[in-house]
Enzyme design. Structure first.
Site, PDB file in Angstrom:
ATOM      1  N   CYS A 164       0.799  -1.231   0.000  1.00 55.39           N
ATOM      2  CA  CYS A 164       0.000   0.000   0.000  1.00 55.39           C
ATOM      3  C   CYS A 164       0.834   1.284   0.000  1.00 55.39           C
ATOM      4  O   CYS A 164       0.501   2.248  -0.698  1.00 55.39           O
ATOM      5  CB  CYS A 164      -0.959  -0.005   1.179  1.00 55.39           C
ATOM      6  SG  CYS A 164      -0.216  -0.592   2.703  1.00 55.39           S
ATOM      7  N   SER A 169      -5.695   0.019   9.581  1.00 53.47           N
ATOM      8  CA  SER A 169      -6.423  -0.913   8.707  1.00 53.47           C
ATOM      9  C   SER A 169      -5.471  -1.736   7.853  1.00 53.47           C
ATOM     10  O   SER A 169      -5.803  -2.851   7.447  1.00 53.47           O
ATOM     11  CB  SER A 169      -7.415  -0.161   7.818  1.00 53.47           C
ATOM     12  OG  SER A 169      -6.761   0.878   7.138  1.00 53.47           O
ATOM     13  N   LYS A 183      10.412  -2.964   1.698  1.00 56.32           N
ATOM     14  CA  LYS A 183       9.465  -3.138   0.584  1.00 56.32           C
ATOM     15  C   LYS A 183       9.438  -1.878  -0.273  1.00 56.32           C
ATOM     16  O   LYS A 183       9.345  -1.940  -1.500  1.00 56.32           O
ATOM     17  CB  LYS A 183       8.047  -3.387   1.119  1.00 56.32           C
ATOM     18  CG  LYS A 183       7.813  -4.790   1.636  1.00 56.32           C
ATOM     19  CD  LYS A 183       6.398  -4.917   2.192  1.00 56.32           C
ATOM     20  CE  LYS A 183       6.208  -6.274   2.853  1.00 56.32           C
ATOM     21  NZ  LYS A 183       4.906  -6.384   3.521  1.00 56.32           N
ATOM     22  N   HIS A 202      -3.376   6.073   4.576  1.00 54.80           N
ATOM     23  CA  HIS A 202      -1.956   6.253   4.871  1.00 54.80           C
ATOM     24  C   HIS A 202      -1.514   7.627   4.365  1.00 54.80           C
ATOM     25  O   HIS A 202      -1.955   8.069   3.292  1.00 54.80           O
ATOM     26  CB  HIS A 202      -1.104   5.221   4.123  1.00 54.80           C
ATOM     27  CG  HIS A 202      -1.201   3.824   4.648  1.00 54.80           C
ATOM     28  ND1 HIS A 202      -1.991   3.440   5.702  1.00 54.80           N
ATOM     29  CD2 HIS A 202      -0.533   2.702   4.237  1.00 54.80           C
ATOM     30  CE1 HIS A 202      -1.831   2.132   5.914  1.00 54.80           C
ATOM     31  NE2 HIS A 202      -0.955   1.663   5.040  1.00 54.80           N
ATOM     32  N   ASN A 242      -5.546   3.317   2.055  1.00 52.51           N
ATOM     33  CA  ASN A 242      -4.671   2.152   1.877  1.00 52.51           C
ATOM     34  C   ASN A 242      -5.434   0.887   1.530  1.00 52.51           C
ATOM     35  O   ASN A 242      -4.904  -0.012   0.882  1.00 52.51           O
ATOM     36  CB  ASN A 242      -3.838   1.924   3.141  1.00 52.51           C
ATOM     37  CG  ASN A 242      -4.684   1.859   4.393  1.00 52.51           C
ATOM     38  OD1 ASN A 242      -5.349   2.838   4.749  1.00 52.51           O
ATOM     39  ND2 ASN A 242      -4.713   0.730   5.041  1.00 52.51           N
TER      40      ASN A 242
END
Ligand code: A2P
Length: 337
Positions: free
Chosen positions: A131, A161, A215, A244, A318
């Site tokens: 995300c 979340s 990531k 986010h 997100n």
């Protein structure tokens, strides 16, 4: 475009799976048959799709024959075990986990950034990015194409979340407990999340970074197809339910002005500029992103500490653009081939 597509949603009872179903219906994806799958725990329960109830089936005993598109969001180990089985049975798998993101024979695709990569999927699997990478690259790709990004410094402010349903419940429960002067009792996160911020996502690595931070490094390079881009990330979990945010600081090869960046972003697909330089003239998770599709960008300014630096504030839902929406957009690309 293919009609009457047989779709399987794996992890249909989760925060992302539920939103995948919602978005398939919202975008009138041509669902013919639908299979909603989860673990044995929730098999037999029901989920809603387009006003109809569907019985949740146990993934472990489900026969994937006949499935055209399988949207997976049930965690990495589930994807590792079952995605190849669905692909072998003829489905195109769109996988929201990190299980295949770094495999050379699995494309990693943001629908607005590198859609053509989705066509080349020798294993029948397309990976959906993390995300944080997703929203950052929706905003940075147009700038990269024009000015060439050399380095990205990013600090994320990630909502709970992203951790899943239990984390949403934990933030709600802890908030209530704290307001009643009770012990917060952390379970999902290692320390209290309500009224706090936690500079930790994923697992710690030898180099001092976390898996969630790394990531952002590898996914950025793979999606933009440029291994020379340097990325320095700090991932922080904040007590926000949905959406986010990211403070993104970049250094480009060619100088790009804030005005030109704003112009590029204003016409970028999936991006909305909110940049008033006045109180409230910037995106936040609550006022803009939560429940919405676009990636919002504001606070666009030239970095006073670097001649080719630019600073941006990037906010997105997100669960939607960061996960479920992009997965459905990839499914749309596949059926449109
Ligand atoms: P279940 O409801 O049966 O636990 P979230 O990230 O919001 O926690 O959601 C995770 C999703 O992945 C849920 O739908 C969950 O189903 C599903 N899931 C977790 N483990 C498995 C498994 N072993 N097999 C199938 N689905 C799983």
């Amino acid at each position: 475009m293919k009609k009457n597509v047989t779709v399987a949603v794996v992890g249909a009872t989760g925060a992302v799976g539920e939103t995948m179903l919602k978005i398939l219906a919202e975008r009138a994806f041509p669902v013919g048959e639908l299979h909603v799958l989860a673990s044995e725990r929730s098999a037999g329960g029901k989920v809603d799709f387009a006003g109809r109830q569907y019985v949740v089936q146990d993934l472990a005993t489900f026969d994937p024959a006949g499935v055209d598109i399988a949207l997976f969001s049930a965690g990495g180990s589930v994807s590792k075990e079952y995605a190849p089985k669905f692909a072998a049975a003829g489905a195109v798998v769109i996988d929201n986990s990190s299980a295949f993101r770094y495999d050379d024979d699995v494309p990693l695709v943001v629908s607005e950034v590198n859609p053509d990569a989705a066509r080349n999927r020798p294993r029948g699997i397309i990976a959906n990015p993390n995300c944080s990478t997703m929203q950052m690259l929706a905003a940075l790709a147009p700038i990269h194409r024009e000015a060439g990004i050399e380095r990205i410094n990013v600090a994320t402010y990630q909502s709970v979340s992203g951790t899943g349903r239990r984390a949403l419940e934990e933030l709600g429960r802890q908030t209530a407990r704290m307001l009643n002067f009770q012990d917060p009792q952390p379970e999902v996160y290692p320390v209290q999340i309500a009224f706090n911020v936690i500079p930790h996502g994923g697992d710690f690595l030898e180099n001092g970074y976390t898996t969630e931070e790394m990531k952002l490094v590898s996914e950025t390079r793979k999606i933009l197809g440029d291994d020379s881009i340097q990325v320095n990330a700090t991932v922080v979990r904040v007590p926000v339910f949905y959406g986010h945010s990211e403070a993104v600081h970049i250094e480009t090869r060619e100088k790009i002005s804030a005005a030109r960046a704003r112009e590029l972003l204003a016409s970028a697909p999936g991006v909305e500029v909110v940049d008033e330089r006045a109180p409230g003239g910037y995106p936040t998770p609550v006022t803009h992103a939560s429940g919405q599709d676009p990636v919002y960008v504001g606070r666009i300014r030239e970095d006073i500490s670097h001649p080719r630096g630019l600073a941006l504030w990037v906010v997105a839902d997100n669960i939607r653009k960061g996960a479920a929406l992009n997965a459905v957009q990839l499914a749309e690309l596949v059926i449109g081939e």
